[in-house]
Motif scaffolding. Structure first.
Motif, short mmCIF file in Angstrom:
data_model
loop_
_atom_site.label_atom_id
_atom_site.label_comp_id
_atom_site.label_asym_id
_atom_site.label_seq_id
_atom_site.Cartn_x
_atom_site.Cartn_y
_atom_site.Cartn_z
N GLY A 1 0.65 -1.48 0.06
CA GLY A 1 -0.05 0.10 0.09
C GLY A 1 1.15 1.02 -0.07
N GLY B 1 1.02 6.37 4.95
CA GLY B 1 1.90 5.37 6.02
C GLY B 1 2.91 4.90 5.42
N GLU C 1 1.11 -1.28 -4.81
CA GLU C 1 -0.17 -0.33 -4.20
C GLU C 1 -0.99 -0.59 -5.48
OE1 GLU C 1 -1.81 1.66 -2.22
OE2 GLU C 1 -2.62 1.45 -4.31
N VAL C 2 -2.55 -1.32 -5.23
CA VAL C 2 -3.21 -1.74 -5.95
C VAL C 2 -3.60 -1.19 -7.12
CG1 VAL C 2 -5.11 -1.26 -4.83
CG2 VAL C 2 -5.18 -3.00 -6.50
N GLY D 1 -3.38 6.27 -1.79
CA GLY D 1 -5.14 5.96 -1.21
C GLY D 1 -6.02 7.27 -0.27
N GLN D 2 -6.12 7.43 0.90
CA GLN D 2 -6.94 7.39 0.92
C GLN D 2 -7.20 9.86 0.94
OE1 GLN D 2 -9.23 6.95 4.80
NE2 GLN D 2 -7.32 5.57 4.97
N CYS E 1 -9.90 14.65 0.31
CA CYS E 1 -9.52 14.79 2.57
C CYS E 1 -8.65 15.97 2.57
CB CYS E 1 -7.64 13.81 2.24
SG CYS E 1 -7.04 13.49 3.43
N HIS F 1 -8.61 18.88 5.46
CA HIS F 1 -9.77 19.79 5.32
C HIS F 1 -8.50 20.18 6.63
CE1 HIS F 1 -12.16 16.22 6.41
NE2 HIS F 1 -12.78 17.30 5.76
N HIS F 2 -7.43 19.82 7.32
CA HIS F 2 -6.09 20.26 8.07
C HIS F 2 -4.91 19.31 8.35
CE1 HIS F 2 -10.20 22.56 10.15
NE2 HIS F 2 -9.27 23.48 9.93
N TYR G 1 -1.79 -6.05 -6.83
CA TYR G 1 -2.03 -6.09 -5.45
C TYR G 1 -2.13 -7.48 -5.03
CZ TYR G 1 -6.32 -7.85 -3.00
OH TYR G 1 -7.55 -8.18 -1.46
N VAL G 2 -2.08 -7.22 -3.59
CA VAL G 2 -0.36 -8.23 -2.72
C VAL G 2 -2.05 -8.94 -2.77
CG1 VAL G 2 0.28 -8.78 -0.29
CG2 VAL G 2 1.40 -6.62 -1.70
N ASP H 1 0.13 -1.14 4.97
CA ASP H 1 -0.62 -0.08 5.07
C ASP H 1 -1.56 -0.27 4.44
OD1 ASP H 1 -1.04 2.24 5.53
OD2 ASP H 1 -0.26 3.17 3.26
N THR I 1 -9.66 2.77 -2.49
CA THR I 1 -8.43 2.59 -1.32
C THR I 1 -8.52 1.77 -1.30
OG1 THR I 1 -9.71 3.47 0.07
CG2 THR I 1 -9.28 5.42 -1.17
N GLY J 1 -0.89 2.93 9.62
CA GLY J 1 -1.50 2.95 9.07
C GLY J 1 -3.00 3.57 9.83
N ALA J 2 -4.62 4.23 9.19
CA ALA J 2 -5.37 5.06 10.26
C ALA J 2 -5.81 3.44 10.54
CB ALA J 2 -6.06 5.34 9.60
N ILE K 1 -3.40 11.97 8.75
CA ILE K 1 -2.07 12.11 7.90
C ILE K 1 -0.70 11.96 8.49
CG2 ILE K 1 -0.83 13.23 5.69
CD1 ILE K 1 -3.91 14.00 4.67
C1 LIG Z 1 -13.00 12.43 3.51
C2 LIG Z 1 -11.66 12.48 5.11
C3 LIG Z 1 -11.37 13.53 5.19
C4 LIG Z 1 -10.07 13.30 5.71
N1 LIG Z 1 -9.31 14.38 6.30
C5 LIG Z 1 -8.15 14.13 6.91
C6 LIG Z 1 -7.95 15.69 7.34
O1 LIG Z 1 -7.75 17.45 7.51
N2 LIG Z 1 -6.73 16.26 8.00
C7 LIG Z 1 -5.85 14.64 8.35
O2 LIG Z 1 -4.76 14.49 9.22
N3 LIG Z 1 -6.28 13.22 8.08
C8 LIG Z 1 -7.39 13.01 6.79
N4 LIG Z 1 -8.04 12.43 7.00
C9 LIG Z 1 -7.71 10.69 7.48
C10 LIG Z 1 -6.53 10.75 6.20
O3 LIG Z 1 -6.71 11.01 5.26
C11 LIG Z 1 -5.48 8.99 6.65
O4 LIG Z 1 -5.83 8.95 7.81
C12 LIG Z 1 -4.81 8.60 5.94
O5 LIG Z 1 -4.42 9.56 4.66
C13 LIG Z 1 -4.65 7.17 6.02
O6 LIG Z 1 -3.49 6.50 5.57
P1 LIG Z 1 -2.95 5.28 5.45
O7 LIG Z 1 -1.46 4.88 5.63
O8 LIG Z 1 -3.74 4.80 6.46
O9 LIG Z 1 -3.70 4.36 3.31
P2 LIG Z 1 -4.49 4.34 3.45
O10 LIG Z 1 -4.79 5.84 2.49
O11 LIG Z 1 -5.72 3.45 3.91
O12 LIG Z 1 -3.72 3.59 2.04
C14 LIG Z 1 -3.84 2.42 1.60
C15 LIG Z 1 -3.63 2.21 0.21
O13 LIG Z 1 -3.24 0.42 0.50
C16 LIG Z 1 -3.62 0.04 -0.97
N5 LIG Z 1 -4.19 -1.09 -0.17
C17 LIG Z 1 -4.80 -1.92 0.22
N6 LIG Z 1 -4.83 -3.23 0.07
C18 LIG Z 1 -3.36 -3.84 -1.08
C19 LIG Z 1 -3.15 -4.69 -1.59
N7 LIG Z 1 -4.11 -6.05 -0.56
N8 LIG Z 1 -2.28 -4.26 -2.05
C20 LIG Z 1 -1.80 -3.96 -2.81
N9 LIG Z 1 -2.29 -2.46 -2.29
C21 LIG Z 1 -3.26 -2.31 -1.20
C22 LIG Z 1 -4.64 1.18 -1.42
O14 LIG Z 1 -5.16 1.21 -2.76
C23 LIG Z 1 -4.75 2.53 -0.56
O15 LIG Z 1 -3.83 3.37 -1.60
C24 LIG Z 1 -9.26 12.38 6.16
C25 LIG Z 1 -10.17 10.89 6.03
C26 LIG Z 1 -10.97 11.00 4.71
C27 LIG Z 1 -11.43 9.64 4.38
#
Ligand SMILES: Cc1cc2nc3c(=O)[nH]c(=O)nc-3n(C[C@H](O)[C@H](O)[C@H](O)COP(=O)(O)OP(=O)(O)OC[C@H]3O[C@@H](n4cnc5c(N)ncnc54)[C@H](O)[C@@H]3O)c2cc1C
Length: 493
Positions: free
Chosen positions: A10, A14, A33-34, A40-41, A55, A57-58, A240-241, A270, A422, A458-459, A466
């Motif tokens: 991913g 993260g 990454e798929v 991602g998000q 995504c 806002h802040h 895709y893993v 992640d 995502t 990750g989240a 973020i």
């Molecule tokens: C509407 C919204 C608003 C937000 N606003 C804010 C904000 O203002 N400020 C802030 O700090 N945070 C905000 N967030 C939270 C923030 O976006 C997330 O916490 C953060 O981006 C998550 O990152 P992550 O590392 O968990 O990865 P993710 O974003 O969950 O990405 C995971 C990645 O893994 C990939 N993946 C999944 N499974 C596989 C697989 N089997 N094989 C290969 N790839 C795979 C996915 O395609 C994806 O690209 C918001 C979230 C949302 C939804």
């Protein structure tokens, strides 16, 4: 791959962060990454000349001198970007147009609140004093504190339990009916969120430590992706893993959907935690606690519907966000709403053609409602999406006359859209107590019982937004370096 090799599943924030720090420290990393984009998000999408942001806002860590700012410098995410510090966090308008401007300047906010509610002067003073306590303290940087600095900060963190009341309960401190009604909605319209989360945010907005990067969320993610590539990292898109390979209770690599195998010393996921534990690892590594926390994702998709409009309308003079109370509740998709949560992107001219702007509405919804529609009857799913947009435009006409005729582009994203792009359409209810929840601020990578050389970040593995996810990636690589007796060497980009 070399002995010090890391595979990351991913390219979310993260995963990208872990990859960057691995490369900085001389580990040999690969990300799978798929999709064909990073972030991602933390993403955005284009429609007819408009950029619809999904995504940020802040963003925490926009001020030099703060630990998160240094992390963004290491990740190449900020230095060349312009950061905007909007003058308000949001604006609440009741059904008669009466407005509460939540200014980010605390002095101005205090004065404005007293104009609205002179009878609440002392409660307002206490609220502003509590918020001022966060103008030099950012809770989100806790993840990056050294052991000593964390110990120093612990007493102030423990005091937060006193500010643990939900926004809707804290609002009862005010006598003025409008303030009592508006206050619970000012932190992303999350009335149940503990008030210290809001105080931390508004205090850091006042300090100009929380802002919004120009260009939107995808550009932010792309900057980290570019840093990773410059560091020599290998990013594999459309990969895709489907399985984490395990030998003798040690993660040893991954298998892609096309059956190709990749080996490494350490595997990091992640991805959505449910997918990691129950699909990629087949549910073989877990205990009761893990099952309680992760086996039943929540059906409540917070901000699960994002409706974006590209408008032939200049919104640059409007607040950056609004909570609009409606004259009467309206049914939208599966829920009745008495107010709408808007984001207005007039502050960022890069997201729309000259003179035009993007407006987005966020709605909570049920994941299962959209899942049933999508898989049972695709036509109905599309019809429901169109109906959501139409209802919203009708409601918005009162505050933004002629808006319907100004729509040049529109997009309705549901929890299924998010899941498809995502891997995350649902989240998890926080089943942790105050102290366990607070310990997540330390940003530890998660492990699974009996499985060596494997980590989740990750989240959905506890990363707070973020910065929390990026900090988790950093913390993980520092830990791996320590275990492998390799120096952890973060560098500025
Ligand atoms: C509407 C919204 C608003 C937000 N606003 C804010 C904000 O203002 N400020 C802030 O700090 N945070 C905000 N967030 C939270 C923030 O976006 C997330 O916490 C953060 O981006 C998550 O990152 P992550 O590392 O968990 O990865 P993710 O974003 O969950 O990405 C995971 C990645 O893994 C990939 N993946 C999944 N499974 C596989 C697989 N089997 N094989 C290969 N790839 C795979 C996915 O395609 C994806 O690209 C918001 C979230 C949302 C939804």
């Amino acid at each position: 791959m070399s002995k010090n090799s890391v595979i990351i599943i991913g390219a979310g924030i993260g995963g990208l962060s872990a990859g960057c720090y691995a490369q900085m420290s001389g580990l040999d990393s690969q990300i799978f990454e798929v999709h064909n984009k990073p972030g991602g998000q933390c993403t955005a999408w284009k429609r007819s000349g408009y950029v619809f942001d999904g995504c940020i806002h802040h963003l925490a860590g926009c001020r030099p001198g703060y630990l998160l700012y240094s992390m963004w410098e290491e990740l190449g995410a900020l230095p060349t970007r312009t950061i905007i510090f909007p003058e308000d966090m949001t604006q609440v308008e009741d059904e008669n147009g009466k407005a509460f401007h939540v200014y980010t300047d605390l002095d101005r906010l205090q004065q404005h609140m007293k104009e609205i509610a002179p009878q609440d002067a002392s409660a307002i003073d206490r609220y502003i004093k509590s918020a001022s306590g966060f103008t030099h303290l950012d809770l989100l940087e806790t993840a990056l504190l050294s052991g000593g600095a964390f110990a120093k900060r612990l007493p102030s963190l423990l005091k937060l339990a006193r500010l643990g009341a939900p926004m809707k309960v804290y609002a009862e401190k005010f006598k003025n009916p409008f303030l009592r009604k508006a206050f619970p909605t000012i932190q992303y319209d999350w009335p149940d969120t503990p008030v210290f989360v809001h105080l931390n945010m508004i205090g850091n907005c006042d300090a100009k430590n929380y802002g919004v990067p120009v260009g939107g969320s995808l550009e932010f993610s792309k900057a980290i992706e570019q840093r990773y590539r410059r560091l020599g990292g290998e990013l594999n898109y459309n990969s895709y893993v489907k399985e984490v390979l395990v030998e003798d209770n040690k993660a040893v690599g991954v298998k892609l959907v096309d059956e190709t195998l990749y080996k490494a010393d350490v595997v990091v996921s992640d991805a959505f935690a449910y997918t990691t534990i129950f699909d990629l690892l087949g549910g073989r590594f877990g205990n009761q606690k893990i099952r309680n926390q992760y086996s039943t994702p929540s059906d409540n998709a917070v901000m699960g519907i994002q409706v974006s409009f590209g408008l032939a309308r200049d919104l640059s003079k409007e607040p950056r966000a609004m909570v609009l109370f409606l004259k009467k509740p309206v049914k939208i998709a599966d829920r009745e709403h008495d107010r709408l949560d808007l984001e207005l992107f007039g502050y960022d001219p890069t997201l729309a053609p000259v003179g035009n702007s993007v407006l987005k509405i966020l709605l909570d919804t049920s994941y299962s409602f959209w899942k049933d529609l999508y898989y049972d009857n695709h036509e109905k799913y599309e019809k429901e999406k169109a109906a959501v947009a139409e209802t919203l435009l009708t409601e918005l006409e009162t505050r933004f006359p002629d808006i319907t005729s100004q729509v040049e582009a529109q997009d309705v994203a549901t929890p299924i859209t998010m899941e498809r792009y995502t891997g995350v359409g649902q989240g998890f209810e926080n089943k942790l107590g105050f102290f366990e929840g607070m310990s997540l601020l330390k940003g530890p990578p998660q492990t699974l019982p009996r499985l060596k050389n494997f980590y989740m970040i990750g989240a959905t593995a506890g990363g707070a937004g973020i910065p929390g996810c990026a900090a988790q990636g950093r913390n993980l690589i520092r830990k791996i370096c320590r275990e492998k007796r390799v120096p952890f060497t973060p560098t500025k980009s």
